[in-house]
Structures are given as structure tokens and as C-alpha cells.
Design an enzyme around this catalytic site. Sequence first.
Site, PDB file in Angstrom:
ATOM      1  N   TRP A  84      40.676-132.944  27.069  1.00 41.97           N
ATOM      2  CA  TRP A  84      40.598-134.406  27.066  1.00 41.97           C
ATOM      3  C   TRP A  84      41.823-135.058  26.469  1.00 41.97           C
ATOM      4  O   TRP A  84      42.278-136.103  26.941  1.00 41.97           O
ATOM      5  CB  TRP A  84      39.304-134.889  26.400  1.00 41.97           C
ATOM      6  CG  TRP A  84      38.126-134.577  27.265  1.00 41.97           C
ATOM      7  CD1 TRP A  84      37.145-133.658  27.018  1.00 41.97           C
ATOM      8  CD2 TRP A  84      37.837-135.119  28.570  1.00 41.97           C
ATOM      9  NE1 TRP A  84      36.266-133.610  28.071  1.00 41.97           N
ATOM     10  CE2 TRP A  84      36.665-134.492  29.031  1.00 41.97           C
ATOM     11  CE3 TRP A  84      38.454-136.065  29.375  1.00 41.97           C
ATOM     12  CZ2 TRP A  84      36.088-134.785  30.277  1.00 41.97           C
ATOM     13  CZ3 TRP A  84      37.886-136.372  30.623  1.00 41.97           C
ATOM     14  CH2 TRP A  84      36.720-135.731  31.053  1.00 41.97           C
ATOM     15  N   ASP A 155      39.456-140.527  20.417  1.00 45.23           N
ATOM     16  CA  ASP A 155      38.431-140.400  21.454  1.00 45.23           C
ATOM     17  C   ASP A 155      37.272-139.644  20.810  1.00 45.23           C
ATOM     18  O   ASP A 155      37.396-138.462  20.507  1.00 45.23           O
ATOM     19  CB  ASP A 155      39.012-139.632  22.649  1.00 45.23           C
ATOM     20  CG  ASP A 155      37.970-139.333  23.740  1.00 45.23           C
ATOM     21  OD1 ASP A 155      36.788-139.696  23.557  1.00 45.23           O
ATOM     22  OD2 ASP A 155      38.355-138.740  24.754  1.00 45.23           O
ATOM     23  N   LYS A 179      27.327-139.167  26.436  1.00 41.76           N
ATOM     24  CA  LYS A 179      27.052-137.988  25.629  1.00 41.76           C
ATOM     25  C   LYS A 179      25.994-138.290  24.560  1.00 41.76           C
ATOM     26  O   LYS A 179      25.010-137.584  24.452  1.00 41.76           O
ATOM     27  CB  LYS A 179      28.339-137.463  24.986  1.00 41.76           C
ATOM     28  CG  LYS A 179      29.537-137.344  25.954  1.00 41.76           C
ATOM     29  CD  LYS A 179      29.556-136.060  26.747  1.00 41.76           C
ATOM     30  CE  LYS A 179      30.468-136.014  27.957  1.00 41.76           C
ATOM     31  NZ  LYS A 179      31.850-136.402  27.847  1.00 41.76           N
TER      32      LYS A 179
END
Length: 343
Positions: A84, A155, A179
Site C-alpha cells: 500500500w 494510511d 476494513k
Amino acid sequence: MQCAHEEFLDWHGYGMSAMEMSHRTDKFMSMAIRMEQDFRQLLAIPDNYKLLFLQGGATSQFAMVPLNLLAGRKTADYIRTGIWSDKATEEAQRFCTVNVVTRLNRRNNHIVIPPPETWSLNKNAAYVYYTDNETVNGVQFNTIPDVGEIPLVSDMTSSLLSAPVDISRYGVIFASAQKNIGLSGLVVVIVRDDLIGHAPESIPSLYDYKVHVDNHSMFNTPATYSWYMSALVLQWVKKQGGLQYMEEASLLRSGKLYQFIDSSGFYNNSVAAEFRSRVNVPFTLAADAFNEQFIREASEHGLLALKGHRSVGGMRASMYNSMPAEAVDSLIAFMKSFEQRNV
Ligand SMILES: *Cc1c(COP(=O)(O)O)cnc(C)c1O
């Protein structure tokens, strides 16, 4: 989920669902206000931070962060600890020069985040970016990186709401909702006041934090049902006992699974103990030839979504807030029996 189900056709006697209701109604507005209050309370967000609920997921922030934070500077620092942060780096390279602060490394055959003394921070960087929990790689920071006065951006898509966070250490925190917070498509952004209002006028309004702040995240029509679902999730987190409770639960779940993996000669997790994720546990089997059979038998036991990301292979157990402790016990029991049947 139960609550959303019950309210699907009739939300509090309105004869319709939150999905069908205009975001301008009093009912929706009061829900939005409460959602913001709950979020602020759970995370103890200081008053000098704005909270935004936007669309485009975390991926939108890969661009919005540089667009809003560069403010005339030409470089930004990126800590690359997995898939990511790699994606975020690639996107940032469209807007500025990226200085890579550090990357994952190996020590005694274990994956580590190199120690801060070895990092190359750039004092001219507009901000320092990192991914708190690398969802695919199963690598998580165990402390907040110390980057001095430069705004720190994180993030936290797969870790926000899984433990308390000291928000005051950050410039920007963002997280896709799917999530731990609700439905996909929504992204929550926490941004410090002094970082708002520096985007160049040439960028689309939809990418400017200030436009969203000025319009209370309703510059475009908000994803109403996603907001509604997040509001329910926040209520649930509060009822469970807040972030302290969520942290204990995640430590318990992941701790049990790591302990089992480490005690087995059949399964392996190669991340060094201090950087192991409390949320996503990747593991490999004694041989890749077992993978297909493992996935198939696991799903017959009701254990789903264990296949690792295609980029790293192997298996991955993702254990977000909604996962009960018994599910880990079932997984471990299954893994044990699979091992016994296949050694
Ligand atoms: C899932 C995930 C993303 C991607 O979110 P989108 O909603 O697809 O934009 C980004 N970062 C992390 C850490 C993730 O786990």
C-alpha cells in the site's frame, strides 16, 4: 448488521430506509452530527483537527495528500513498508519528487522495518508518509515514527479503530471504511487545521480538503447509506468498550494465532515479532502444493477469505474488529488438524 437489517425498510418510523432518505433531512443531519461526535470521542480527536467523510476510498487520498500538502514544495518523504505504501508512492510521483526514507529489509531471515537511525529523512519534504499497518504484508509499526516538525501522514485503513491513537502526532490520517468502519467507497480523513487551504486553485474542487471542510463533507451528495452504516459501527464499537477494548481483542486474536504458527513446524510467518501486524496475519504452509487443498478444506469449515494477496502468495488471516475470538480458535483448530493430516 442486525440493526441495518431491521431498519432496512423502515428507519425509525419514517417508512423508508436511510438509503432512500435525502441527506438534507433533519433525521439524516442529526445522524451525521452524532456520527462525527462518536468518531471524535472514540479517537479523542483534538479540536484543531477536521474530520471528513469522502468518497473514493483510501486510493483517493494517495493523490489528495500531495495535492493538498505540497503547498509549493517539490518533494515528499515516503516510508515504504509494503504494497500500500508502494501504491501511494507511485501516485505521489505524479505530483512531486518522492524521497524514499526506508524500505522493508531482512534480518536473520525475518522481515523488519529498519531502525530510524538508518532512515534518510529530507528536511525539505512537505510531509512524511507511512502506512501504519500494511494489510497485505502483515507488517505494522509498533510506535509512531518520530519525524520532528514535518507533518506526518498515515494510511490507517486497516488499523484505525483497532486501538487508541495519539492524533496530535499527525498532520493527516485517513482510512477507507471497509476494513473497520463500514462500507467500501467511503474514506475518513482527519486533517490538522493548518494543513487546510493550501491546494493550488488548478486542482478539481473535489480534491481540495478546504472545499470539503467548508461544506461539511457535503460538497457533493454524500454516500448516505455508507454514512448510516458507519454510524452504526461506531455505536457498536462504543458499546463493546471503545478502542481500549478493541486493542485488547486484536492483541488476543493475533497473539494466539502467532503463537500457534510459531509452535508449528508446518506453518510460517516471516515477519520479525516486533513488526507483526495485530490485524492481518500472513502465513505460508510447509509447501505451496498444499495451498489449494488448504483453501478448499478451510472453506468447507466455514473459514473464508484465507487466500493471501496474489502479490505475496500463501495465506492471510484478516482479523478486523468484527471478528469474534472464537473464530480464531476455529481457525487454529482447523490448521492443527490440517497439519496432522498432511505431515
Ligand atoms: C484496503 C486498503 C487500501 C485500499 O483502499 P480502497 O478503498 O481500495 O481505496 C489502502 N490502504 C490500505 C492500508 C488498505 O488496507
